[in-house]
Design a protein around this motif. Structure first.
Motif, PDB file in Angstrom:
ATOM      1  N   VAL A  43       0.825  -1.607   0.066  1.00  0.00           N
ATOM      2  CA  VAL A  43      -0.039  -0.291   0.513  1.00  0.00           C
ATOM      3  C   VAL A  43       0.834   1.170  -0.278  1.00  0.00           C
ATOM      4  O   VAL A  43       0.575   2.153  -1.268  1.00  0.00           O
ATOM      5  N   VAL A  44       1.669   1.136   0.223  1.00  0.00           N
ATOM      6  CA  VAL A  44       2.833   2.594   0.889  1.00  0.00           C
ATOM      7  C   VAL A  44       2.980   2.985  -0.444  1.00  0.00           C
ATOM      8  O   VAL A  44       3.414   3.497  -0.605  1.00  0.00           O
ATOM      9  N   SER A  45       3.826   1.798  -1.370  1.00  0.00           N
ATOM     10  CA  SER A  45       4.569   1.702  -2.066  1.00  0.00           C
ATOM     11  C   SER A  45       3.525   2.471  -3.424  1.00  0.00           C
ATOM     12  O   SER A  45       3.769   3.282  -4.489  1.00  0.00           O
ATOM     13  N   ALA A  46       2.337   1.841  -3.703  1.00  0.00           N
ATOM     14  CA  ALA A  46       1.400   2.470  -4.454  1.00  0.00           C
ATOM     15  C   ALA A  46       1.508   3.879  -4.237  1.00  0.00           C
ATOM     16  O   ALA A  46       0.791   4.049  -5.280  1.00  0.00           O
ATOM     17  N   LEU A  47       0.574   4.160  -2.476  1.00  0.00           N
ATOM     18  CA  LEU A  47       1.152   5.530  -2.042  1.00  0.00           C
ATOM     19  C   LEU A  47       1.684   6.270  -2.963  1.00  0.00           C
ATOM     20  O   LEU A  47       1.768   7.429  -3.609  1.00  0.00           O
ATOM     21  N   GLU A  48       3.257   5.801  -2.491  1.00  0.00           N
ATOM     22  CA  GLU A  48       4.324   6.642  -3.214  1.00  0.00           C
ATOM     23  C   GLU A  48       4.505   7.041  -4.476  1.00  0.00           C
ATOM     24  O   GLU A  48       4.813   8.109  -4.697  1.00  0.00           O
ATOM     25  N   ASN A  49       3.943   5.838  -5.640  1.00  0.00           N
ATOM     26  CA  ASN A  49       3.778   5.899  -6.694  1.00  0.00           C
ATOM     27  C   ASN A  49       2.605   6.519  -7.552  1.00  0.00           C
ATOM     28  O   ASN A  49       2.988   7.341  -8.200  1.00  0.00           O
ATOM     29  N   THR A  50       1.160   6.609  -6.584  1.00  0.00           N
ATOM     30  CA  THR A  50       0.519   7.987  -6.865  1.00  0.00           C
ATOM     31  C   THR A  50       0.944   9.436  -7.084  1.00  0.00           C
ATOM     32  O   THR A  50       0.901   9.436  -7.278  1.00  0.00           O
ATOM     33  N   VAL A  51       1.211   9.868  -5.098  1.00  0.00           N
ATOM     34  CA  VAL A  51       2.076  11.296  -5.585  1.00  0.00           C
ATOM     35  C   VAL A  51       2.795  11.141  -6.111  1.00  0.00           C
ATOM     36  O   VAL A  51       2.715  12.431  -6.642  1.00  0.00           O
ATOM     37  N   SER A  52       4.124  10.684  -6.736  1.00  0.00           N
ATOM     38  CA  SER A  52       5.240  11.335  -7.996  1.00  0.00           C
ATOM     39  C   SER A  52       4.531  11.664  -8.873  1.00  0.00           C
ATOM     40  O   SER A  52       4.744  12.186  -9.519  1.00  0.00           O
ATOM     41  N   SER A  53       3.403  10.327  -9.296  1.00  0.00           N
ATOM     42  CA  SER A  53       2.902  10.177 -10.659  1.00  0.00           C
ATOM     43  C   SER A  53       2.181  11.836 -10.939  1.00  0.00           C
ATOM     44  O   SER A  53       1.885  12.392 -12.324  1.00  0.00           O
ATOM     45  N   ASN A  54       0.653  11.824  -9.899  1.00  0.00           N
ATOM     46  CA  ASN A  54       0.597  12.704  -9.941  1.00  0.00           C
ATOM     47  C   ASN A  54       1.450  15.150  -9.655  1.00  0.00           C
ATOM     48  O   ASN A  54       0.153  15.577  -9.891  1.00  0.00           O
TER      49      ASN A  54
END
Length: 416
Positions: A43-54
């Motif tokens: 979940v943390v990796s998915a959150l980081e990926n979302t934040v980074s891409s957005n």
């Protein structure tokens, strides 16, 4: 050596089959700890990926002038609370004055505001739910915000200066209200006003549950005339074309905004500067707290798993005492016996780790989907799980293996 390892693995698998229920329970116990670790890290990796891409699409050369600094929103000090009360909004005259006075080279200042987050958009006899966000923007807004067009064109200076009734829409319109037609060139209605669609944005997805694709951008003066309301807070965004000029550009922006607000030199700035790279870093720093929490929860659970595994292996040693005596009588050395039980523990540990990884990724991906995060395969979590399960087996199997190797063969043969 390789032959010995292969033989011990065969013996370990045979032992697992003869004690299937106990082995399954052991594997499940180990898997629970690994699942807790991997699911949270997923979940943390998915959150980081979302934040980074957005947010990273805005680039490291962008900064915003806002009512508050970012730390005001997450801080709890009385100083921050005082600033939250006292900082005035950025009014339209102030924002326009800043744009006119800020002439730092290789920069573009964009002015925008959120007109409403609950508009209804119509096309012919169809309409959307009242959940569309309407933004009043200028011709630099898309570039400064890191937004890209899937089709059509951006606003021009002519569109903004002449208040033309044109708009750029989010990608959801191509799959919703305008799904059966080419959106570009079509006319939609917002609050009774007709707007020609000149562009459609590439899909951005959702950020923390808020869709970035259900929005319409219109020229800022048109938005001000349609959505008049008191105390509108305007957003200023500045793009610096050359990264080496970023610090100087920010300093000049602070000076310019202080001049616009007529602040004297001893006063603290009553506005905030938020750099896009600092915004990303501060948000990602919060995810590091989640990662630490995941490790703490995982280690506590895995510690219990290691104790359970050790106890089960000690029981296995006791039950197989006679077998150990027979092996020693046939010439097996202490190292051979120890290696056999050690290999068995490693095999059980890795099976538990594998099950934990599968369950962890599955649970983590489900939560990521529910939270609308962008899922990626959490390789670091998988590597951490493999290493952790190996060390759990290593530590748990060491004492039982040593105990088995030190059994007296004569006493072992007598054991009933």
């Amino acid at each position: 050596m390789a032959r010995l390892v292969k033989e011990n693995i065969k013996i370990a698998l045979g032992s697992i089959k003869t004690q299937l229920l106990r082995t399954i329970l052991t594997i499940v116990i180990i898997a629970i700890g690994i699942t807790a670790l991997v699911s949270i890290l997923t979940v943390v990796s998915a959150l980081e990926n979302t934040v980074s891409s957005n947010f990273a699409s805005m680039g490291a050369n962008t900064f915003n002038i806002r009512q508050y600094e970012l730390e005001v929103r997450v801080g709890n000090s009385s100083r921050n609370n005082d600033r939250e009360i006292n900082n005035p909004i950025i009014s339209y005259p102030e924002a326009k004055a800043f744009q006119e006075k800020y002439t730092y080279p290789f920069t573009h200042a964009s002015l925008s505001f959120t007109a409403t987050s609950g508009a209804e958009v119509k096309y012919e006899n169809q309409k959307t739910d009242p959940e569309i966000q309407i933004l009043g923007v200028d011709d630099y807004f898309l570039t400064n915000s890191g937004l890209e067009l899937a089709d059509g064109r951006n606003f021009t200076g002519f569109d903004i200066e002449n208040n033309t009734f044109v708009c750029v829409v989010g990608s959801d319109f191509a799959n919703g209200l305008l799904k059966d037609v080419n959106p570009v060139g079509k006319t939609i209605s917002i609050r009774g006003a007709k707007f020609k669609v000149i562009g459609i944005l590439k899909e951005k997805g959702s950020t923390f549950g808020n869709s970035q694709d259900l929005r319409v951008m219109i020229p800022i003066q048109v938005a001000r005339s349609l959505f008049s309301q008191p105390n509108i807070n305007y957003n200023l965004s500045v793009l610096v074309e050359k990264k080496e000029l970023l610090e100087a550009a920010i300093d000049q922006a602070i000076i310019t905004m202080r001049q616009v607000r007529k602040q004297n030199p001893v006063e603290e700035s009553n506005f905030g500067i938020v750099r896009s790279d600092e915004l990303i870093n501060q948000i990602l720093s919060l995810t590091s707290v989640l990662s630490v929490s995941a490790w703490i929860i995982g280690i506590i659970t895995i510690f219990g798993s290691s104790i359970a595994l050790m106890n089960i292996m000690l029981v296995s040693v006791t039950e197989r005492t006679r077998e150990i005596g027979v092996r020693k009588a046939l010439g097996a050395t202490k190292n051979t016996i120890a290696f056999q039980f050690f290999t068995e523990t490693i095999v059980i540990g890795q099976l538990g780790g594998l099950l934990g990884i599968i369950l962890g990724i599955t649970i983590g991906s489900v939560f990521a989907a529910l939270l609308e995060f962008q899922f990626i395969i959490p390789w670091m979590a998988i590597i951490a799980a493999v290493i952790t399960s190996f060390f759990v087996a290593l530590i748990s199997g060491l004492y039982p293996a040593i105990k088995a190797s030190r059994l007296d063969p004569i006493e072992a043969l007598r054991y009933e």
